[in-house]
Structure formats: C-alpha cells, structure tokens
Write an enzyme that holds these catalytic residues in place. Structure first.
Site, PDB file in Angstrom:
ATOM      1  N   GLU A  78      -7.280   0.176  -7.988  1.00  0.00           N
ATOM      2  CA  GLU A  78      -8.392   0.037  -6.965  1.00  0.00           C
ATOM      3  C   GLU A  78      -9.837  -0.133  -7.673  1.00  0.00           C
ATOM      4  O   GLU A  78     -10.747   0.536  -7.471  1.00  0.00           O
ATOM      5  CB  GLU A  78      -8.588   0.860  -5.607  1.00  0.00           C
TER       6      GLU A  78
ATOM      7  N   GLU B 263      -0.308  -0.334  -1.102  1.00  0.00           N
ATOM      8  CA  GLU B 263      -0.283   1.090  -0.862  1.00  0.00           C
ATOM      9  C   GLU B 263      -0.148   0.820   0.872  1.00  0.00           C
ATOM     10  O   GLU B 263      -1.293   0.431   1.381  1.00  0.00           O
ATOM     11  CB  GLU B 263      -1.537   1.763  -1.314  1.00  0.00           C
TER      12      GLU B 263
END
EC number: 3.2.1.23
Length: 660
Positions: free
Chosen positions: A142, A304
């Site tokens: 991220e 995710e």
C-alpha cells in the site's frame, strides 16, 4: 482464477503451518501472500541475512501444491536501520517526525533508505527469485497510504529544490510560471524555496503546492520502479505488482505512471472498515474496482479481500450472512482474476489484533470460512470462464490525477472538502463516484479510465468528465475529435479554466470548452452541502456543492434551477450542444446520485446505450467469457428483491449463462 489468503507464518508456530495450509486448501484456496512485513526477520543485522523461516514455509507451500506471491518488506524497516540513519524517516506537514514503532515512515528522498532497500530486495530476489512456488512479487505494501505519500523532511526539501531546478532550469522561469510576483514572493536563490507545510493563515501559492505534489508522486513512483528493476534482473519472468487501497484518489501519486512498469494492478477491497456503521454504497465499491481495472485496462487482483470485521482501535458494522460472499462475487464481476483474503487467521497480538480474518484468534472454522468456501464453490466455474476476459463497456468516466491534486489544496467548496481521517482529502473521489453511480444504478457496464492514458475513446458512446478544471491542450483536442466524430461528452462544472501552471484562462467558464459546450458562465456560488432545486422537464433534481448560472450561446437548455431561496431560480443549470456529429452536455452543478440517474436516462437513451432500472440496491453487469456470456444480478440489500423475473434473497446473486 486464483483464490488465496494473506498469510503470516512468522506470527505462528512452525507446527501450525501444515494444518493452516490444509485448512486453506479445503476452503478452495491455492495461493498465499507472504513476507510484506518481514524485513526485520530477513535482515536482523545490517548485511546479515536469514531466510530460513521462509525457506521452510515455501517448502511446505510447495508440498501442498500451492503458490506464493512474495512481498518486498519495505513498508516497515527494522529499528537498527533507524538507529544508524535517523534521517530516513518522514516528517509530517505539522512537523511530527514519523519515528519507528509503526509503519510507512520511510523517506523516499533518503539515499540511505534507498541503499538499504536495494540491499534487502536484491538479497530476496537472488534467494527466492527462481523458487518454483513463487509466482510473482508485490512491491512494498500500500505505498503512499496513511499520508506517507507526502513528506516534509529536510531530505524532501533538498530533493524538491533539485526537482524544481530540473523542471524550470532558471529561477526567472519558476518565478514567472508560478506567478510569484503576486504578494512579491520572488525567489532569488533555489535554497530560499520552502516546502508548503503547515501555515498560520493564508495558504501557499497553488502552483507551488501542485508542483510539490508532482514531485512527491515522482519520488514514490521512482522508488517502486527502482525495486521493479532489481526484481526483473534476478527473478526473470515473475509478474510484478503493488497493492492500492481505498480511496482511489486519496494519495497524490500518479498510479497510472506507477503501474506502467508493473505487470498488473492490485487493490485492497474493504467495503467497510473500522468504526463505520454501514458499508460504502455498492456503486462506490464498483467505481473503485473499475478504477483499478482501468489503470491498465485489463483484469486486476484483489490483494486483500475483506473476510471479517476489521479495525485498528475500534470496530463497527458486522456484515450479515451472505454479504462477504456477495462482495467477493462483486470483485470478480468487475474484473478481478485473483483474490487474496485478508487475512487467513486473526493476529493474537500487535496493532492489527482487531483485524479479523477468515478464522478468528483460534483455529475453529468460522461462519465466514464456510460462507466464503461455499461462494468459491458456487462461482468458480463462472470465475474461471471470465477470469482473463475483457470487461465490455460503451460508457466510461475519465479521471485525472492533476485535478485530484488540485482539489485537495483548493477544494473550491466545503461540499468538495471531505476528510474522514486527518491524512485524507477525498472530495474529488466522492464526486467521481457520484458521477459513476448514475450509470451503475442504471445497470450499464462502465469503465473508469485515467484521462492521460493512451487509450482509444472511439469505442465508447458516452464519456463523462467531472471536475476537469486543470486542462491539457492535447486532451482537449482529443475530446474535440471524439465529439466531432459522433461521441457524447458529459462535462462537469468548472471545466477547462486553468492550465498546468495553475494560471486561469481569460475566457469565461468553461474556458477551452466554451465552443464545444455552447455555453458561458459569469456567475456562480458554492452552497456547500445545501441542496438546490433543479427541474428537468417534469423531473425534480437536486444540486449542491457548486452552482453555475449558465448562459447558452449555441446550447439548448434541458434543466433549470427551481428554488425559491435562490435569486437565479429559473436560470439554466444543464445544457446540451451539438458539436460536429456528437453532443456535449454541460452540468453546472454537482447532482445527487438520484438526480444523475434521471439525467443519465436521457443521455444514454439519446446515445443508444441500453439500460435498465432494477432499484437502488440491485446491480447488474454483463460479462463475456471464453465459453459463455453472462448476466450477473446482485442484491446489495438485506431484503428479498424482485429483479426482472427473478427474486433475489438478501445479499444474493444470480449468474445467468447466455449462449454465445
């Protein structure tokens, strides 16, 4: 189609590993993501590597016939590195040093950090790069999240000045293009130029802030590409990605540029998180998934996927039975060809012990486990058939990172200013999602595309373009050609009035689009979140955030303000103009999602795009597979719903197979 899980074997005992992998396989999973936070384990001392734990795990994975995506562990670094090089951490806008003990604290302008990154990534790539179980790499984790895409450290300031020298060559050029004669802020030495950090009152020059954001984007993009070069050298043929996060335009980073040198886009799908009392509306989730798919215009990965109640400090909404399975289905319908659930088992300790996974803190199989297992079994044949097929669409929404950045520091209206957490300013995101929602509720397949990508727009019957305030001349010409050749363009308020140097044009709004739109604007106001009445024929609409009073030159009025509280009641709010063989609609206000549905009904019908209304909670997509075509209908409500001739149970879906 790949189903997998994010797995952290380092957080469990080695005796757990075989049983964990067995439970995953029984669920229908065939892959795991590993190691994205394991730098301290792999390099416990500078230059001393220990890969034994992951060697053992990879052996187990291979024995179970599964595969691995390895993460480069640069989203956190070991304390010894900070102890030796304390300058490698960022500084926040308010001057807070991002010390150790958490994550995403690294300064991308730091030579010492880049050297340390090169060392660990090279060692990992050499050691694991040709392992038969490793099928790809996730670079960092991220990148840019939690405000780490902006840094106000001394090293960032130094690199920013170097970046400015390379761009402008001379201070005279910089002073002129920034308009520094305003307030007399004329720089006579490069070292006088500050970073646009926290301030007492008036903000910094918007041209300066825009360049600072561009610089920060370049720093992060080059950092990710730097890792990619190492991996390609030592791990040949293994696909590379990194994982994005909600919301699409939360960072200032140009994600289209980032993925140019990566193989596919990954995104983390959390329809609800933390203390939210209800999930994001389903059109917002679809809009984000289409953004991820559209960055490379091909299938994407969910690295995710929500599998249980998630939060760091607080928790909120509990998804009812069926909803997490529906969210999984929605991701695949929108073009995902790999799904990794976050996470396999919930951590018993640490900052994410409230981030519940497929299993809770123990090993008992949960209702989440059985729901996701059943969903995988139910949709696997469909998922396999559409996995690598294009997502068809004749409508697209165009987004632009330059304007996203612009609206972060100059949001124009309090209605476009939204910061759910301190590091987020996502007013642009919400506006884009609102425009997208209209087509989604009408059950029209729609793409979301970066405006400066080299993509052919002629395949689309309708293009929508909100908040395109800061324009590029070549994009304007491309849009003119698209409309002249028969396309339909829907332009939003404040379009085409500011160049890339942040100078306003002399022409009235919509500036460079004036001839195309056939309208001029001299008066406007920002009513923030207050609703303003608009009427389109017999249909009542609602606007907010910004209201322009349109003065048509060649355009036809299709909607007018109808609000007794406003002096401009009766004045034009929405117009349409013939331009070449096509049409340009100009929308002078920010419409509510319901109002966009009504407007798009008219636009799509005139453009020859088929649509259907099944209710605000029903979502329908069309997909083309290798063997069959499909119509997928999803019920995002907790009630039984009639959708065409079908009745869908709460959070249910129907996949209708259509012969080719």
């Amino acid at each position: 189609m790949i189903f997998g899980a994010c797995y952290y074997p380092e957080q469990w005992n080695p005796k757990d590993w075989d049983e964990d992998l067995k439970i995953m396989k029984e669920m229908g999973l065939s892959s795991v993501r590993l190691a994205e936070f394991a730098w301290g384990l792999m390099e416990p001392k500078e230059g001393k590597f220990d890969f034994s734990l992951f060697d053992a795990v990879l052996k187990k994975v291979q024995e179970h016939g599964m595969t691995v995506i390895l993460g480069t562990p640069t989203a956190t670094f070991p304390p010894w590195l900070y102890q030796k090089f304390p300058e490698i951490v960022q500084v926040s806008k308010d001057g807070i040093v991002r010390g150790i003990g958490t994550r995403r604290q690294a300064c991308f302008s730091s030579p010492a950090y880049k050297k340390a990154t090169e060392r660990i990534v090279t060692a990992m790539a050499k050691h694991f790069g040709n392992h038969p179980a490793v099928v790809g790499w996730q670079i960092d984790n991220e990148p840019g999240h939690e405000g780490s895409d902006v840094d106000y450290s001394p090293l960032a300031e130094k690199n920013f000045r170097t970046w400015l020298k390379q761009k402008y060559k001379t201070l005279d050029s910089l002073n002129k293009r920034w308009g520094n004669i305003f307030w007399g802020v004329i720089y006579s030495d490069w070292n006088q130029i500050p970073l646009p950090s926290a301030h007492v009152a008036s903000n910094f020059n918007p041209a300066m802030i825009q360049d600072y954001y561009r610089f920060q984007s370049d720093e992060l993009v080059s950092y990710i590409h730097f890792q990619a070069e190492i991996l390609r050298k030592y791990s040949k043929g293994k696909p590379l990605t990194t994982n994005l996060y909600p919301s699409p335009f939360l960072p200032v980073t140009d994600m289209y540029e980032m993925f140019k040198k990566l193989d596919y886009v990954s995104w983390d799908n959390y329809p609800v998180w933390g203390n939210q009392q209800e999930p994001y509306p389903h059109p917002l989730v679809t809009a984000t998934q289409q953004y991820s798919r559209g960055l490379k215009n091909k299938p994407y990965t969910v690295m995710e996927q929500f599998s249980g109640v998630q939060g760091h400090d607080t928790l909120g909404y509990l998804p009812p039975p069926g909803q997490i399975g529906l969210w999984l289905t929605q991701a695949i319908v929108n073009g995902a060809n790999q799904i990794y659930f976050f996470r396999y088992r919930t951590a018993r300790y640490g900052q994410e012990q409230l981030c519940y996974g497929i299993l809770d803190h123990g090993k008992r199989k949960t209702s989440k486990y059985f729901e996701l297992k059943q969903t995988i079994e139910d949709i696997k044949e469909f998922a396999e058939d559409v996995a690598d097929s294009p997502y068809p669409a004749t409508v697209a929404i165009l987004h632009d990172i330059e304007n996203s950045r612009n609206y972060k520091h100059q949001p124009l209206s309090d209605g476009l200013r939204f910061s759910p957490v301190p590091f987020a300013q996502v007013g642009y995101d919400i506006e884009l999602a609102t425009w997208f929602a209209g087509t989604n509720v009408l059950n029209v397949n729609a793409h979301s595309l970066p405006i400066h990508a080299d993509m052919d727009w002629s395949q689309y019957k309708v293009l929508t373009l909100p908040l395109y305030t800061m324009f590029e001349p070549n994009i304007v010409e491309k849009l003119k050609t698209y409309v002249r050749d028969g396309g339909t363009l829907v332009l939003g308020y404040r379009s085409g009035i500011k160049d890339k140097d942040h100078w306003m044009v002399e022409e009235p709004v919509p500036g460079v689009f004036g001839e195309m739109a056939g309208v001029e604007v001299f008066q406007f106001e920002a009513p923030a979140t207050d609703k303003v009445g608009i009427r389109m024929g017999l249909w009542p609409l609602k606007g907010s955030k910004f209201c322009e009073i349109l003065e048509p030159t060649t355009a036809k009025v299709i909607a007018r303000y109808r609000d007794k509280k406003k002096f401009y009641s009766g004045k034009p709010a929405i117009t349409v103009n013939e331009y070449g063989k096509g049409k340009v609609y100009y929308v002078g206000s920010s419409l509510t999602p319901e109002s966009f549905v009504l407007l798009y009904r008219r636009i799509l019908k005139e453009a020859g795009v088929r649509f259907g209304i099944l209710g605000s909670t029903i979502e329908r997509h069309l997909r083309e597979g290798k063997r069959y075509n499909y119509e997928i209908t999803m019920n995002h409500s907790n009630q039984y719903k009639l959708a065409g001739l079908s009745i869908l149970k709460p959070f249910g879906y129907r996949i209708k197979r259509i012969e080719k």
